[in-house]
Design a protein around this motif. Structure first.
Motif, PDB file in Angstrom:
ATOM      1  N   LEU A  69       0.830  -1.209   0.000  1.00  0.00           N
ATOM      2  CA  LEU A  69       0.000   0.000   0.000  1.00  0.00           C
ATOM      3  C   LEU A  69       0.865   1.261   0.000  1.00  0.00           C
ATOM      4  CD1 LEU A  69      -2.776   1.362   0.196  1.00  0.00           C
ATOM      5  CD2 LEU A  69      -2.611   1.151   2.687  1.00  0.00           C
ATOM      6  N   LEU A  70       1.891   1.280   0.813  1.00  0.00           N
ATOM      7  CA  LEU A  70       2.734   2.472   0.915  1.00  0.00           C
ATOM      8  C   LEU A  70       3.524   2.718  -0.369  1.00  0.00           C
ATOM      9  CD1 LEU A  70       4.005   2.233   4.606  1.00  0.00           C
ATOM     10  CD2 LEU A  70       2.027   3.462   3.690  1.00  0.00           C
ATOM     11  N   LEU A  71       3.900   1.656  -1.049  1.00  0.00           N
ATOM     12  CA  LEU A  71       4.552   1.815  -2.352  1.00  0.00           C
ATOM     13  C   LEU A  71       3.606   2.499  -3.341  1.00  0.00           C
ATOM     14  CD1 LEU A  71       6.352  -1.639  -2.745  1.00  0.00           C
ATOM     15  CD2 LEU A  71       7.484   0.604  -2.718  1.00  0.00           C
ATOM     16  N   LYS A  72       2.348   2.070  -3.336  1.00  0.00           N
ATOM     17  CA  LYS A  72       1.353   2.674  -4.239  1.00  0.00           C
ATOM     18  C   LYS A  72       1.142   4.155  -3.940  1.00  0.00           C
ATOM     19  CE  LYS A  72      -1.207  -1.632  -4.983  1.00  0.00           C
ATOM     20  NZ  LYS A  72      -2.423  -2.406  -4.601  1.00  0.00           N
ATOM     21  N   LYS A  73       1.341   4.538  -2.676  1.00  0.00           N
ATOM     22  CA  LYS A  73       1.143   5.927  -2.268  1.00  0.00           C
ATOM     23  C   LYS A  73       2.396   6.778  -2.464  1.00  0.00           C
ATOM     24  CE  LYS A  73      -3.123   5.338  -1.062  1.00  0.00           C
ATOM     25  NZ  LYS A  73      -4.220   5.996  -1.820  1.00  0.00           N
ATOM     26  N   GLY A  74       3.449   6.186  -3.005  1.00  0.00           N
ATOM     27  CA  GLY A  74       4.629   6.973  -3.363  1.00  0.00           C
ATOM     28  C   GLY A  74       5.721   7.064  -2.316  1.00  0.00           C
ATOM     29  N   TYR A  75       5.603   6.304  -1.236  1.00  0.00           N
ATOM     30  CA  TYR A  75       6.655   6.306  -0.217  1.00  0.00           C
ATOM     31  C   TYR A  75       7.846   5.471  -0.685  1.00  0.00           C
ATOM     32  CZ  TYR A  75       3.197   8.195   3.069  1.00  0.00           C
ATOM     33  OH  TYR A  75       2.253   8.978   3.691  1.00  0.00           O
ATOM     34  N   ILE A  76       9.016   5.762  -0.156  1.00  0.00           N
ATOM     35  CA  ILE A  76      10.193   4.926  -0.374  1.00  0.00           C
ATOM     36  C   ILE A  76      10.171   3.856   0.706  1.00  0.00           C
ATOM     37  CG2 ILE A  76      12.718   4.835  -0.398  1.00  0.00           C
ATOM     38  CD1 ILE A  76      12.611   7.846  -1.238  1.00  0.00           C
ATOM     39  N   VAL A  77       9.995   2.607   0.298  1.00  0.00           N
ATOM     40  CA  VAL A  77       9.756   1.527   1.251  1.00  0.00           C
ATOM     41  C   VAL A  77      10.905   0.527   1.256  1.00  0.00           C
ATOM     42  CG1 VAL A  77       8.238  -0.401   1.864  1.00  0.00           C
ATOM     43  CG2 VAL A  77       7.252   1.748   1.015  1.00  0.00           C
ATOM     44  N   TYR A  78      11.433   0.297   2.454  1.00  0.00           N
ATOM     45  CA  TYR A  78      12.383  -0.789   2.679  1.00  0.00           C
ATOM     46  C   TYR A  78      11.643  -1.893   3.427  1.00  0.00           C
ATOM     47  CZ  TYR A  78      16.485   1.843   1.180  1.00  0.00           C
ATOM     48  OH  TYR A  78      17.411   2.531   0.421  1.00  0.00           O
ATOM     49  N   GLY A  79      11.569  -3.058   2.805  1.00  0.00           N
ATOM     50  CA  GLY A  79      10.922  -4.200   3.434  1.00  0.00           C
ATOM     51  C   GLY A  79      11.976  -5.121   4.011  1.00  0.00           C
ATOM     52  N   ALA A  80      11.859  -5.427   5.287  1.00  0.00           N
ATOM     53  CA  ALA A  80      12.857  -6.254   5.973  1.00  0.00           C
ATOM     54  C   ALA A  80      12.224  -7.541   6.486  1.00  0.00           C
ATOM     55  CB  ALA A  80      13.476  -5.476   7.125  1.00  0.00           C
ATOM     56  N   ALA A  81      12.966  -8.625   6.365  1.00  0.00           N
ATOM     57  CA  ALA A  81      12.528  -9.918   6.896  1.00  0.00           C
ATOM     58  C   ALA A  81      13.698 -10.889   6.801  1.00  0.00           C
ATOM     59  CB  ALA A  81      11.327 -10.457   6.118  1.00  0.00           C
ATOM     60  N   ARG A  82      13.524 -12.042   7.438  1.00  0.00           N
ATOM     61  CA  ARG A  82      14.529 -13.105   7.284  1.00  0.00           C
ATOM     62  C   ARG A  82      14.329 -13.816   5.947  1.00  0.00           C
ATOM     63  NH1 ARG A  82      13.564 -17.276  11.381  1.00  0.00           N
ATOM     64  NH2 ARG A  82      11.400 -16.584  11.111  1.00  0.00           N
ATOM     65  N   ARG A  83      13.056 -14.002   5.570  1.00  0.00           N
ATOM     66  CA  ARG A  83      12.740 -14.799   4.373  1.00  0.00           C
ATOM     67  C   ARG A  83      12.608 -13.889   3.152  1.00  0.00           C
ATOM     68  NH1 ARG A  83       7.455 -17.648   6.670  1.00  0.00           N
ATOM     69  NH2 ARG A  83       7.005 -15.436   6.973  1.00  0.00           N
ATOM     70  N   THR A  84      13.732 -13.407   2.685  1.00  0.00           N
ATOM     71  CA  THR A  84      13.694 -12.449   1.570  1.00  0.00           C
ATOM     72  C   THR A  84      13.188 -13.080   0.279  1.00  0.00           C
ATOM     73  OG1 THR A  84      16.035 -12.895   1.158  1.00  0.00           O
ATOM     74  CG2 THR A  84      15.521 -10.977   2.508  1.00  0.00           C
ATOM     75  N   GLU A  85      13.266 -14.411   0.192  1.00  0.00           N
ATOM     76  CA  GLU A  85      12.781 -15.076  -1.028  1.00  0.00           C
ATOM     77  C   GLU A  85      11.274 -14.909  -1.188  1.00  0.00           C
ATOM     78  OE1 GLU A  85      12.341 -18.049   2.275  1.00  0.00           O
ATOM     79  OE2 GLU A  85      13.917 -16.639   1.644  1.00  0.00           O
ATOM     80  N   LYS A  86      10.579 -14.566  -0.099  1.00  0.00           N
ATOM     81  CA  LYS A  86       9.129 -14.372  -0.162  1.00  0.00           C
ATOM     82  C   LYS A  86       8.750 -12.939  -0.535  1.00  0.00           C
ATOM     83  CE  LYS A  86       6.335 -16.557   2.483  1.00  0.00           C
ATOM     84  NZ  LYS A  86       5.508 -16.974   3.642  1.00  0.00           N
ATOM     85  N   MET A  87       9.762 -12.115  -0.859  1.00  0.00           N
ATOM     86  CA  MET A  87       9.483 -10.713  -1.157  1.00  0.00           C
ATOM     87  C   MET A  87       9.880 -10.309  -2.579  1.00  0.00           C
ATOM     88  SD  MET A  87      10.220  -8.718   2.438  1.00  0.00           S
ATOM     89  CE  MET A  87      11.927  -9.178   2.642  1.00  0.00           C
ATOM     90  N   LYS A  88       9.978 -11.294  -3.460  1.00  0.00           N
ATOM     91  CA  LYS A  88      10.335 -10.983  -4.849  1.00  0.00           C
ATOM     92  C   LYS A  88       9.293 -10.078  -5.501  1.00  0.00           C
ATOM     93  CE  LYS A  88      12.999 -15.213  -5.564  1.00  0.00           C
ATOM     94  NZ  LYS A  88      13.025 -16.566  -6.182  1.00  0.00           N
ATOM     95  N   ASP A  89       8.021 -10.313  -5.178  1.00  0.00           N
ATOM     96  CA  ASP A  89       6.968  -9.478  -5.753  1.00  0.00           C
ATOM     97  C   ASP A  89       7.037  -8.048  -5.210  1.00  0.00           C
ATOM     98  OD1 ASP A  89       6.341 -10.477  -3.244  1.00  0.00           O
ATOM     99  OD2 ASP A  89       4.198 -10.700  -3.635  1.00  0.00           O
ATOM    100  N   LEU A  90       7.416  -7.902  -3.943  1.00  0.00           N
ATOM    101  CA  LEU A  90       7.584  -6.559  -3.379  1.00  0.00           C
ATOM    102  C   LEU A  90       8.717  -5.823  -4.082  1.00  0.00           C
ATOM    103  CD1 LEU A  90       7.285  -6.621   0.534  1.00  0.00           C
ATOM    104  CD2 LEU A  90       5.783  -5.510  -1.124  1.00  0.00           C
ATOM    105  N   LYS A  91       9.789  -6.553  -4.342  1.00  0.00           N
ATOM    106  CA  LYS A  91      10.932  -5.951  -5.028  1.00  0.00           C
ATOM    107  C   LYS A  91      10.519  -5.472  -6.426  1.00  0.00           C
ATOM    108  CE  LYS A  91      15.790  -6.751  -6.164  1.00  0.00           C
ATOM    109  NZ  LYS A  91      16.921  -7.715  -6.114  1.00  0.00           N
ATOM    110  N   GLN A  92       9.743  -6.306  -7.120  1.00  0.00           N
ATOM    111  CA  GLN A  92       9.275  -5.930  -8.460  1.00  0.00           C
ATOM    112  C   GLN A  92       8.357  -4.710  -8.400  1.00  0.00           C
ATOM    113  OE1 GLN A  92       7.494  -9.566  -9.870  1.00  0.00           O
ATOM    114  NE2 GLN A  92       9.432 -10.392 -10.654  1.00  0.00           N
ATOM    115  N   ALA A  93       7.647  -4.550  -7.284  1.00  0.00           N
ATOM    116  CA  ALA A  93       6.746  -3.409  -7.117  1.00  0.00           C
ATOM    117  C   ALA A  93       7.482  -2.127  -6.738  1.00  0.00           C
ATOM    118  CB  ALA A  93       5.693  -3.728  -6.066  1.00  0.00           C
ATOM    119  N   GLY A  94       8.793  -2.260  -6.442  1.00  0.00           N
ATOM    120  CA  GLY A  94       9.591  -1.066  -6.151  1.00  0.00           C
ATOM    121  C   GLY A  94      10.170  -0.989  -4.751  1.00  0.00           C
ATOM    122  N   ALA A  95       9.868  -1.980  -3.917  1.00  0.00           N
ATOM    123  CA  ALA A  95      10.430  -1.978  -2.563  1.00  0.00           C
ATOM    124  C   ALA A  95      11.910  -2.331  -2.596  1.00  0.00           C
ATOM    125  CB  ALA A  95       9.682  -2.966  -1.679  1.00  0.00           C
ATOM    126  N   LYS A  96      12.624  -1.839  -1.610  1.00  0.00           N
ATOM    127  CA  LYS A  96      14.034  -2.188  -1.443  1.00  0.00           C
ATOM    128  C   LYS A  96      14.094  -3.219  -0.322  1.00  0.00           C
ATOM    129  CE  LYS A  96      15.043   2.288  -3.236  1.00  0.00           C
ATOM    130  NZ  LYS A  96      15.904   3.445  -3.342  1.00  0.00           N
TER     131      LYS A  96
END
Length: 270
Positions: free
Chosen positions: A21-48
């Motif tokens: 949601l925050l990516l859609k609203k134009g924020y610069i978003v860093y997503g953090a987790a241990r399981r980074t393999e589950k965040m490929k779609d977030l990365k494609q959406a623009g998250a770091k």
């Protein structure tokens, strides 16, 4: 300039929904987790994407360093990482109990320590701590989880008063029932810990009750929208709640005595 936001526990559930949601609203978003393999779609959406384990100090230090090197600022920290260790207090090992507190409280506190100097330098910032209605209401078989969230509520209150002088806000979010993998993990922990012992019948009743209400839990986007409302507000409240039964249960906690609450809760275990 767009605000820079770090969200922990961003690989699933409320954390992931909030990042999207925050990516859609134009924020610069860093997503953090241990399981980074589950965040490929977030990365494609623009998250770091950052690989951060809140029980590993070095990973947290390096993660914050990377954000500051890249962005020169960090505006909002959303402390969302956490899990539910369920099982009777008599059965849960001290090692497991300490790990619960490490993830839900101490890791959160350490990450907060790491971002505060940067927010202080900016003379503004916001810490959003994801607690739970379980930070105000305790059920049987969740003692260590509730202990971590009750402690988070108090920690947030103290922190809010300490950092107000630096222009930094602290807000607590108290979700009720939300659709995620959280409940499945909590029930799995409960079964492993106590299903075959003296508390086995209580465990079975808790699982049966959880299944009854599972479909009524709120979508994680409900909490994501609540977080968006908080960070977009010039004068946010200190606490917000949302999700299945959050507001009614918090109201009951205010008006009922301890013995009345006990009777109501234990009625679900008969």
């Amino acid at each position: 300039m767009s605000k820079v936001i770090l969200i922990t526990g961003a690989s699933s559930g409320m954390g992931k929904a909030t990042a999207e949601l925050l990516l859609k609203k134009g924020y610069i978003v860093y997503g953090a987790a241990r399981r980074t393999e589950k965040m490929k779609d977030l990365k494609q959406a623009g998250a770091k994407i950052l690989e951060i384990d809140v029980t590993n100090d070095q990973s947290m230090v390096l993660g914050i360093q990377q954000i500051i090197e890249n962005e020169k600022q960090i505006d909002i920290l959303i402390n969302n990482a956490g899990f539910g260790l369920y099982g009777a207090i008599e059965d849960v090992t001290m090692e497991s109990a300490k790990y619960q507190m490490e993830v839900n409280l101490f890791g959160l506190a350490r990450l907060t320590q790491l971002v505060l100097p940067h927010m202080r330098e900016q003379s503004n910032g916001m810490i959003v701590n994801i607690s739970s209605i379980g930070g105000k209401i305790a059920n049987p078989l969740g003692g260590w989880y509730h202990a971590s969230k009750f402690a988070l509520e108090a920690l947030s209150d103290s922190l809010r008063m300490e950092v107000k002088q630096f222009g930094i806000k602290v807000v607590v979010i108290e979700p009720g029932g939300v659709k995620s993998e959280w409940s499945d993990i909590a029930m799995e922990n409960a079964q492993k810990t106590s299903a075959n012992g003296l508390y086995g019948k209580m465990i079975q009743k808790m699982i049966e009750t959880g299944k009854k209400f599972k479909d009524r839990n709120a979508e994680p986007e409900i909490i994501a929208n609540l977080i968006l409302k908080v960070i977009a507000s010039r004068k946010p409240k200190t606490r917000y709640s949302g999700g299945f039964m959050a507001k009614p249960l918090l109201l009951l906690r205010k008006i009922l005595s301890d013995s009345q609450m006990d009777k109501m809760i234990l009625g679900q275990f008969k």
